[in-house]
Scaffold this motif. Sequence first.
Motif, short mmCIF file in Angstrom:
data_model
loop_
_atom_site.label_atom_id
_atom_site.label_comp_id
_atom_site.label_asym_id
_atom_site.label_seq_id
_atom_site.Cartn_x
_atom_site.Cartn_y
_atom_site.Cartn_z
N LYS A 137 2.84 1.70 -3.41
CA LYS A 137 2.00 2.13 -4.53
C LYS A 137 1.84 3.64 -4.57
CE LYS A 137 -1.88 0.01 -5.09
NZ LYS A 137 -3.17 -0.63 -4.70
N GLU A 138 2.05 4.30 -3.44
CA GLU A 138 1.87 5.75 -3.37
C GLU A 138 3.14 6.52 -3.74
OE1 GLU A 138 0.65 6.29 0.63
OE2 GLU A 138 -1.36 5.45 0.32
N THR A 193 0.84 -1.21 0.00
CA THR A 193 0.00 0.00 0.00
C THR A 193 0.87 1.25 0.00
OG1 THR A 193 -1.78 -1.16 1.17
CG2 THR A 193 -1.79 1.25 1.25
N TRP A 194 1.90 1.26 0.83
CA TRP A 194 2.81 2.41 0.89
C TRP A 194 3.58 2.58 -0.42
CZ3 TRP A 194 8.36 1.93 1.43
CH2 TRP A 194 9.03 3.15 1.57
N ALA A 229 -3.69 -6.07 -1.15
CA ALA A 229 -3.51 -4.62 -1.21
C ALA A 229 -3.57 -4.09 -2.64
CB ALA A 229 -2.16 -4.25 -0.58
#
Length: 352
Positions: free
Chosen positions: A159-160, A156-157, A189
């Motif tokens: 991907k940002e 998740t992190w 995720a």
Amino acid sequence: MSEESRSNNSPGDSAQPEPALPEPALSEPPILERAALAYENPAFVNSAEGRLIRILAEYTEPLARFRRERIQDTVVFFGSARFQGREEADRALGQILELLDNTGSVQPAPASEQPATIPEIADGTASELGRRRAVAAVEMARYYEDARRLAAMVTTWAKEIPSRRHRFVVTSGGGPGIMEAANRGAWEAGGKSIGLNIRLPFEQNPNPYITPALNFEFHYFFMRKLWFAYLAKALVVFPGGFGTLDEMFEVITLAQTHKLAKNITVIIYGPDYWKKVFNMQALVDTGAISPKDLDLFQFADTPEQAFELLKKGLTENYLIPEAEQQKQHPAQEVTPGFSLEDFLGPEFARTR
């Protein structure tokens, strides 16, 4: 008889018979089929002489796929293949996890090696090994769920992070257990994940959570090890056995001897487990390693703690320096909107 006749019939002057001509061939030779190209000849490719080609293939084929899928770097998860998740343990009241027969195998271990169930413990029919493994199985299920959660947090992190490539992609050995948990967390995720499986002499399958285009199978252990280390910027080591110990100490040794040519964050997850398995302080006390070698890794006991250590290491070692370098030396574009690194990939371009 005339002199001429006698001369022509003399024994020394008799004519020699001409050699017989070869008999004509009964038929033409059959049409010769074209020879197979060397790299399309299975007998050669699979022979001892073809070993170099097989080794090179296990380098160049993954290289091509990583470039095509725009994978820049990875976070590698190691851990036991023999344990399953909490949900399998809770399918029925008192049911304990089923251990696998071998690393990567889909076959269960013999009944004598399985954890005891609560009824077996209650009626006294459980063996001592079964009782110990019943307790351990619940703990290992916790590690499965922790690996799953941590992989989801990392994905998740990552991907940002603004990037044309996929950063810090979760990577596992492709099998069941902790490996499955890592790929599963990344899949949940919504991110890509890599599975570097190894062909074994017994039945085994890749776990279903690997991104299909990033599902690999290797014959040579050393080529698989290369790809674990080549793109890795961080390593998370969950409880495991011989294979986990092998991979963990190999990467730590590469970092200790400065053979990685990069900074790598190593998280050893589950200090209660690992401090029973090995005593690092004893290595320092006997002079086998330097006290500073203990700084090559960090312990973590929760997904949140491990994630903060990973995020800090990856940010300080890579994201901040990359941003500063980009300001000072913008990437040269070879076509509008694309730099040379977009075509080659920065990791491959910087490899020594």
